[in-house]
Design an enzyme around this catalytic site. Structure first.
Site, PDB file in Angstrom:
ATOM      1  N   SER A 122       0.784  -1.236   0.140  1.00  0.00           N
ATOM      2  CA  SER A 122       0.009   0.086  -0.019  1.00  0.00           C
ATOM      3  C   SER A 122       0.862   1.226   0.112  1.00  0.00           C
ATOM      4  O   SER A 122       0.428   2.214  -0.580  1.00  0.00           O
ATOM      5  CB  SER A 122      -1.071  -0.044   1.127  1.00  0.00           C
ATOM      6  OG  SER A 122      -1.875  -1.080   0.897  1.00  0.00           O
TER       7      SER A 122
ATOM      8  N   HIS B 221       0.643   4.493   4.205  1.00  0.00           N
ATOM      9  CA  HIS B 221      -0.084   5.089   3.220  1.00  0.00           C
ATOM     10  C   HIS B 221       0.430   6.578   2.921  1.00  0.00           C
ATOM     11  O   HIS B 221       0.864   7.129   2.134  1.00  0.00           O
ATOM     12  CB  HIS B 221      -1.451   5.153   3.453  1.00  0.00           C
ATOM     13  CG  HIS B 221      -2.189   3.947   3.488  1.00  0.00           C
ATOM     14  ND1 HIS B 221      -3.394   3.555   3.698  1.00  0.00           N
ATOM     15  CD2 HIS B 221      -1.755   2.739   3.215  1.00  0.00           C
ATOM     16  CE1 HIS B 221      -3.717   2.274   3.593  1.00  0.00           C
ATOM     17  NE2 HIS B 221      -2.425   1.694   3.216  1.00  0.00           N
TER      18      HIS B 221
END
Length: 201
Positions: free
Chosen positions: A125, A171
């Site tokens: 991610s 993230h």
């Protein structure tokens, strides 16, 4: 005389995205190995801060090829396939590879520095958010419609804070690293981008 305003949009292409294909296949293959080997790969190659602090720096990279579930894998592989393919076609394979690696490391380092010290973290991610950050920079440089990417980034950043178990630190770290390295790589007037597959609509 009145003219209708025009915006340039992406046309999907799979002509120059060898690294994207390789990475996507790699994620799927590694997850298949996870299914066969049980928790072995997670225990030995996931991002675990105490191990990194003892010198196992490669965990910052290997964790980006592991996933916690099939849904986790599907989301990252899908975004990599769609966004990565577009980005690689525009900036070229070498710059794309640099962007992916820096984004992966940026996400992992942010997770290492700011997550609870004894937690495990896995997933691509951070790198995927980095690709989206890169697309925001590229979109502004070649003046194309990036509203869909912007919406995708905002939605997933919010979800990272709302849904438990998501490493939002990775993230944000990946997003920032991807945008920054792309801005650095493209911050030259002589930089050429392949925008031939972008059309006006």
């Amino acid at each position: 005389m009145l003219f209708r305003s025009q915006q340039r949009r992406f046309i999907p292409t799979r002509q120059k995205d060898k690294i994207t294909k390789f990475l996507t296949i790699s994620l799927v293959v590694v997850y298949a190995l996870q299914s066969l080997l049980g928790d072995f790969l997670i225990a030995n190659f996931a991002l675990f801060a105490p191990s990194v602090s003892q010198g196992k720096w490669w965990l910052l990279i290997t964790a980006g090829f592991l996933h916690g579930s099939i849904l986790h894998l599907f989301f990252n592989a899908y975004i990599l396939w769609v966004v990565g393919g577009q980005l690689e076609s525009i900036v070229g394979s070498i710059r794309f590879g640099i962007i992916y690696l820096v984004s992966l490391l940026g996400g992992s380092i942010a997770s290492y520095l700011f997550s609870p010290f004894g937690t495990y973290s896995v997933g691509a991610s951070g790198a995927i958010f980095g690709l989206m950050g890169a697309m925001l920079v590229v979109g502004r440089k070649i003046r194309i419609d990036i509203s869909q990417i912007t919406t995708l980034v905002i939605l997933n950043v919010v979800l990272g804070f709302v849904i438990s178990g998501i490493d939002w630190r990775a993230h944000l770290g990946g997003l920032f690293a991807g945008a920054l390295i792309t801005w650095i790589l493209l911050d030259r007037k002589s930089t050429r981008l392949n925008s031939s597959h972008v059309k006006r609509s």
